[in-house]
Design an enzyme around this catalytic site. Sequence first.
Site, PDB file in Angstrom:
ATOM      1  N   GLU A   1       0.809  -1.231   0.000  1.00  0.00           N
ATOM      2  CA  GLU A   1       0.000   0.000   0.000  1.00  0.00           C
ATOM      3  C   GLU A   1       0.841   1.280   0.000  1.00  0.00           C
ATOM      4  O   GLU A   1       0.598   2.189   0.793  1.00  0.00           O
ATOM      5  CB  GLU A   1      -0.972  -0.015   1.196  1.00  0.00           C
ATOM      6  CG  GLU A   1      -1.858  -1.257   1.210  1.00  0.00           C
ATOM      7  CD  GLU A   1      -2.861  -1.287   2.350  1.00  0.00           C
ATOM      8  OE1 GLU A   1      -2.753  -0.458   3.273  1.00  0.00           O
ATOM      9  OE2 GLU A   1      -3.761  -2.149   2.322  1.00  0.00           O
TER      10      GLU A   1
ATOM     11  N   GLU B   1      -5.501 -10.952  -1.842  1.00  0.00           N
ATOM     12  CA  GLU B   1      -6.352 -10.868  -0.643  1.00  0.00           C
ATOM     13  C   GLU B   1      -7.827 -10.812  -1.023  1.00  0.00           C
ATOM     14  O   GLU B   1      -8.592 -10.009  -0.494  1.00  0.00           O
ATOM     15  CB  GLU B   1      -6.014  -9.606   0.176  1.00  0.00           C
ATOM     16  CG  GLU B   1      -4.564  -9.460   0.506  1.00  0.00           C
ATOM     17  CD  GLU B   1      -4.254  -8.207   1.347  1.00  0.00           C
ATOM     18  OE1 GLU B   1      -5.174  -7.576   1.883  1.00  0.00           O
ATOM     19  OE2 GLU B   1      -3.065  -7.878   1.448  1.00  0.00           O
TER      20      GLU B   1
HETATM   21  C1  XIL Z   1      -6.370  -6.936   7.958  1.00  0.00           C
HETATM   22  C2  XIL Z   1      -6.698  -8.156   8.808  1.00  0.00           C
HETATM   23  O1  XIL Z   1      -7.523  -9.011   8.052  1.00  0.00           O
HETATM   24  C3  XIL Z   1      -7.359  -7.737  10.091  1.00  0.00           C
HETATM   25  O2  XIL Z   1      -7.520  -8.862  10.961  1.00  0.00           O
HETATM   26  C4  XIL Z   1      -6.521  -6.668  10.794  1.00  0.00           C
HETATM   27  O3  XIL Z   1      -7.212  -6.210  11.944  1.00  0.00           O
HETATM   28  C5  XIL Z   1      -6.232  -5.513   9.867  1.00  0.00           C
HETATM   29  O4  XIL Z   1      -5.609  -5.994   8.688  1.00  0.00           O
HETATM   30  N1  XIL Z   1      -5.044  -5.055   3.408  1.00  0.00           N
HETATM   31  C6  XIL Z   1      -3.977  -5.769   3.897  1.00  0.00           C
HETATM   32  C7  XIL Z   1      -4.193  -6.714   5.031  1.00  0.00           C
HETATM   33  O5  XIL Z   1      -2.889  -5.713   3.337  1.00  0.00           O
HETATM   34  O6  XIL Z   1      -3.053  -6.837   5.844  1.00  0.00           O
HETATM   35  C8  XIL Z   1      -5.383  -6.306   5.874  1.00  0.00           C
HETATM   36  O7  XIL Z   1      -5.622  -7.335   6.836  1.00  0.00           O
HETATM   37  C9  XIL Z   1      -6.595  -6.097   4.995  1.00  0.00           C
HETATM   38  C10 XIL Z   1      -6.327  -4.984   4.005  1.00  0.00           C
END
Ligand code: XIL
Length: 353
Positions: free
Chosen positions: A153, A264
Site C-alpha cells: 500500500e 487478498e
Molecule cells: C487486515 C486483517 O484481516 C485484520 O484482521 C486486521 O485487523 C487488519 O488488517 N489489506 C492488507 C491486510 O494488506 O493486511 C489487511 O488485513 C486487509 C487490508
Amino acid sequence: MEKKVSDFHKDQKSNIDQNAVSLKDVFKDYFSIGTALNHYSLTHDSIETKLAKKHFNLIVAENCTKMDSIYKSETELDFSKANDFLTFGKCNNFQMRWHTLVWHSQTPDWLFKNNDGTAVSKEVLEDRLKHYIRSVMNYCKGFQVSSFDVVNEVISDKTFGLRTKDDHSLWYEILGPDYIEKAFIWAHEADPKAELVINDYNLEIIPQKRQAMYELVKGMLEREIPVHAVGLQMHISIKNPPVEQIEETINLFGSLGVKVLVTEMDVSAYESEKEARKEYTAELLEEQAQRYGELFECFKRCAKKGYLEKVILWGVTDNTSWKNFFPVPDRTDIPLLFNADGSAKPAFTRIIK
Ligand code: XIL
C-alpha cells in the site's frame, strides 16, 4: 490487532463436505489457490484449517507475520506467532507467502523514534529496516516461503503519488521515496530466489492509482530493481468493478513482464460504508456466486496468458472475515466461499463448475 478472534470460532459445529472436489485440484492447471489464516485458526483444529488442508495449496498469515507482531525493539524480534504459521505451513506442505515486510499500518511506533521521543534520522531508520528485512528472510530460510510482499500500500488514494505522512506513512516521511527500491534490494540480497511483490488495493478500481503503480513498477524495472510481481489485493464488492476492468488491470501489469498475484480476495455484499446491514438472502448469495464464477473465468484466462500464477482468498469462512468489522464495525459481511460451519456457499459450487 485481531478482534475477538476466538469468538468467531466459538460453538461452531463442523459441516464440511469431505467428498466435495477440492479447489486445488480444480485449478491445478491454472494457478495456485491460497487462503489467509488467522493465528487462532492455525493453532487450533479449526474448521478453517480443515478446509485449508482440503482446498488450498498456499497460505498466508492474516496478521502474525506483520511487523507489529515481530519487531518488538531494536534488539528483540519475536517470531513465536510467525513460527506457528511457518511450522503449520511446513508440516502440511503448503506454499507460503509472507505478508508483509514494509507497511505504514500494523507497524510499531518505536521504530520511528529515538529514546527521547524525537524522530529518528534516515540512517537509523534505514538500519532498522535493513536489519528487519534480513532477519525475517533469514528466519524463513528453513521454511518454504516462496513469495514476499516487500512493500504494501505505498500509493496514495488521494494524490496517486507515493503515500506520505498525510496518508500515515512515516517511512516516506523519514526515508524519502527510495525506501521502496532499497527494501527490494535488501530483500533480494537476503534471498535471491524469493518472489518479491509490490502489493496494493483498488488498482483494479481507480484508473489513476493503477497508472501510478504502472509507472512505479516500470521505473523500477528500468533501474533493474528486483521486483517480480504486482499483488492486487482484490477487496471488491458484488457489484464493482466490472470483470473487464479487472482483466485489463491484470493484462496491463502482465504486459510489463512481471507476474500478477491476486493476494487478498474477498467479494463484499456491500459497495460502500453507507449501506445498512442487508438480509443475506438466497438471491444475494446467487448474485455473489455469479460474480465469483465470472471472476474465476477471468483469472483462468489471465493464467493461460502466463500473467497470473496465484489467487489467494482473504480468509476461509465468512464469520472469520475482517469485513465483519471493516469498514463498518459489526455490520457483518459474507465475502468468502464457505459458511461458518464449513459448508460450501453457492459461490464455491459455482467456481468448481
Ligand atoms: C487486515 C486483517 O484481516 C485484520 O484482521 C486486521 O485487523 C487488519 O488488517 N489489506 C492488507 C491486510 O494488506 O493486511 C489487511 O488485513 C486487509 C487490508
